[in-house]
Write an enzyme that holds these catalytic residues in place. Structure first.
Site, mmCIF file in Angstrom:
data_model
loop_
_atom_site.group_PDB
_atom_site.id
_atom_site.type_symbol
_atom_site.label_atom_id
_atom_site.label_comp_id
_atom_site.label_asym_id
_atom_site.label_seq_id
_atom_site.Cartn_x
_atom_site.Cartn_y
_atom_site.Cartn_z
ATOM 1 N N LYS A 207 33.984 -29.082 -1.048
ATOM 2 C CA LYS A 207 34.336 -27.668 -1.115
ATOM 3 C C LYS A 207 33.618 -26.949 0.020
ATOM 4 O O LYS A 207 32.386 -26.964 0.103
ATOM 5 C CB LYS A 207 33.916 -27.097 -2.466
ATOM 6 C CG LYS A 207 34.187 -25.601 -2.578
ATOM 7 C CD LYS A 207 33.928 -25.101 -3.984
ATOM 8 C CE LYS A 207 34.124 -23.593 -4.052
ATOM 9 N NZ LYS A 207 33.849 -23.077 -5.394
ATOM 10 N N ARG B 266 27.513 -18.296 0.514
ATOM 11 C CA ARG B 266 27.446 -19.585 -0.182
ATOM 12 C C ARG B 266 27.189 -20.762 0.766
ATOM 13 O O ARG B 266 27.354 -21.912 0.385
ATOM 14 C CB ARG B 266 28.750 -19.836 -0.932
ATOM 15 C CG ARG B 266 29.117 -18.780 -1.953
ATOM 16 C CD ARG B 266 29.938 -19.389 -3.070
ATOM 17 N NE ARG B 266 30.816 -18.456 -3.752
ATOM 18 C CZ ARG B 266 30.404 -17.482 -4.556
ATOM 19 N NH1 ARG B 266 29.119 -17.256 -4.748
ATOM 20 N NH2 ARG B 266 31.297 -16.703 -5.147
ATOM 21 N N LYS C 261 38.876 -28.697 -0.835
ATOM 22 C CA LYS C 261 39.176 -27.271 -0.979
ATOM 23 C C LYS C 261 38.539 -26.502 0.159
ATOM 24 O O LYS C 261 37.362 -26.724 0.422
ATOM 25 C CB LYS C 261 38.609 -26.810 -2.319
ATOM 26 C CG LYS C 261 38.761 -25.339 -2.563
ATOM 27 C CD LYS C 261 38.125 -24.972 -3.865
ATOM 28 C CE LYS C 261 38.155 -23.454 -3.959
ATOM 29 N NZ LYS C 261 37.289 -22.972 -4.991
HETATM 30 C C1 PBG Z 1 33.998 -21.022 -7.892
HETATM 31 C C2 PBG Z 1 35.374 -21.092 -7.380
HETATM 32 C C3 PBG Z 1 35.914 -20.387 -6.311
HETATM 33 C C4 PBG Z 1 37.244 -20.761 -6.208
HETATM 34 C C5 PBG Z 1 37.493 -21.675 -7.214
HETATM 35 N N1 PBG Z 1 36.309 -21.897 -7.919
HETATM 36 C C6 PBG Z 1 35.354 -19.309 -5.495
HETATM 37 C C7 PBG Z 1 34.207 -19.430 -4.629
HETATM 38 O O1 PBG Z 1 33.625 -20.490 -4.365
HETATM 39 O O2 PBG Z 1 33.835 -18.352 -4.183
HETATM 40 C C8 PBG Z 1 38.173 -20.236 -5.166
HETATM 41 C C9 PBG Z 1 39.594 -20.432 -5.437
HETATM 42 C C10 PBG Z 1 40.488 -19.647 -4.567
HETATM 43 O O3 PBG Z 1 40.107 -19.003 -3.579
HETATM 44 O O4 PBG Z 1 41.673 -19.655 -4.891
HETATM 45 N N2 PBG Z 1 33.982 -20.945 -9.285
#
Ligand code: PBG
Length: 323
Positions: free
Chosen positions: A195, A217, A248
């Protein structure tokens, strides 16, 4: 072996012929539809930066899940937005929190729909980070028991798949151990393994009101420039007991999806994230692109890159076109 003996156009002459030789098939069962659940009743609050996507109270989330299932979609993923946020993200692991109650309500009426539960603290903390804060840092090890507790709460409420998205080190092992101890040894984990720290999450943070109140983050999510590191993250999560892995976002990371696919022999998921969705919606609303065409091209591209499963806000729109 060249022209005129070979004419590639021969196999492109009609739709039935093109279908016969098509290399990548998209099916509604490949798609996982995200739903944002809030407290209240009868709430259907549009998310301005994500046209067509709503914050839904549990009763309305049940209707949306029914709609998704009716379109042929095999799974949904739930994100919870609690009424109150606090420093420790209590709402994430409260057994009476919004996600456990939504899981129960949906499972009751749609037993066959696979329910994925996202595990993270960021939607539940007042500071918006994915873990506990110590000093100016998101503290890794003290966050793990809370994530594990959340996973067990979702398992008890009827989740079919646990999907940790926090990017703390060691969380797959911690969650696996907690699930096993609670006798959920058969419940699979879909790890958000690679991620990235991405600007494409902007609209999601509007939807979940989870923008970090200080810093960003990058101390836990990955640097967009790295691909070898993604392979390492994936290998590590599999070693810790993940059953499926996710990359992701999707579109700026198609090469990562491909590399992961080549390295592992478990199902690979890709998250076609909020910003990717909103860009297509915005361009389509301006009449600059044809929504249906561009959406299908993107989804088939993610699948062609190697994704077996795609988490996408387009899921219902796409499933309707596919059936
Ligand atoms: C964190 C999480 C995020 C997304 C899914 N799970 C946000 C982040 O890391 O800020 C993002 C999903 C998206 O942008 O569609 N719980």
């Amino acid at each position: 072996m060249a022209f005129p003996l070979h004419r590639s156009r021969r196999l492109r002459r009609s739709d039935p012929l093109r279908r016969m030789v098509r290399e990548t098939e998209l099916s509604p069962e490949d798609l996982i539809y995200p739903i944002f659940v809030v407290e209240g009743r009868g709430v259907r609050r549009p998310i301005p930066s994500m046209p067509g996507i709503l914050n839904l109270s549990i009763d309305q989330a049940v209707e949306e899940a029914r709609h998704a299932k009716g379109a042929g979609i095999g799974a949904i993923i739930l994100f919870g937005i609690p009424a109150h946020k606090d420093a420790r993200g209590t709402g994430a692991y409260d057994s009476q929190g919004v996600v456990p109650r939504a899981l129960q309500a949906i499972k009751e009426v749609l037993p066959d729909l696979q329910l994925v539960a996202d595990v993270c603290l960021c939607e539940y903390t007042d500071h918006g980070h994915c873990g506990l804060i110590q000093g100016q840092e998101v503290h890794n090890d003290s966050t793990l028991p809370l994530l594990a507790q959340a996973a067990v709460a979702y398992a008890r409420a009827g989740a079919d798949i646990i999907a940790p998205s926090d990017m703390m080190d060691g969380r797959i092992a911690a969650i696996r151990k907690a699930l096993d101890e609670a006798r959920f040894e058969s419940l699979p984990i879909l790890s958000y393994a690679a991620k990235y720290a991405s600007g494409f999450y902007g609209p999601f943070r509007d939807a979940a009101q989870s923008t970090p109140q200080f810093g960003d983050r990058r101390g836990y999510q990955m640097d967009p420039a790295n691909v070898r590191e993604a392979l390492k993250e994936v290998a590590q999560d599999l070693q810790e007991g993940a059953d499926m892995v996710m990359v992701k976002p999707a579109l700026a990371y198609l090469d990562v999806i491909r590399r992961v696919k080549e390295q592992v022999n478990v199902p690979v998921a890709a998250y076609n994230v909020s910003g990717e969705y909103s860009m297509v919606k915005a361009a389509a609303q301006n009449g600059w692109v044809d929504y249906d065409r561009v959406m299908m091209e993107i989804l088939v591209g993610i699948k062609r890159a190697g994704a077996d499963l795609i988490l996408t806000y387009h899921a219902i729109d796409a499933a309707k076109l596919l059936s």
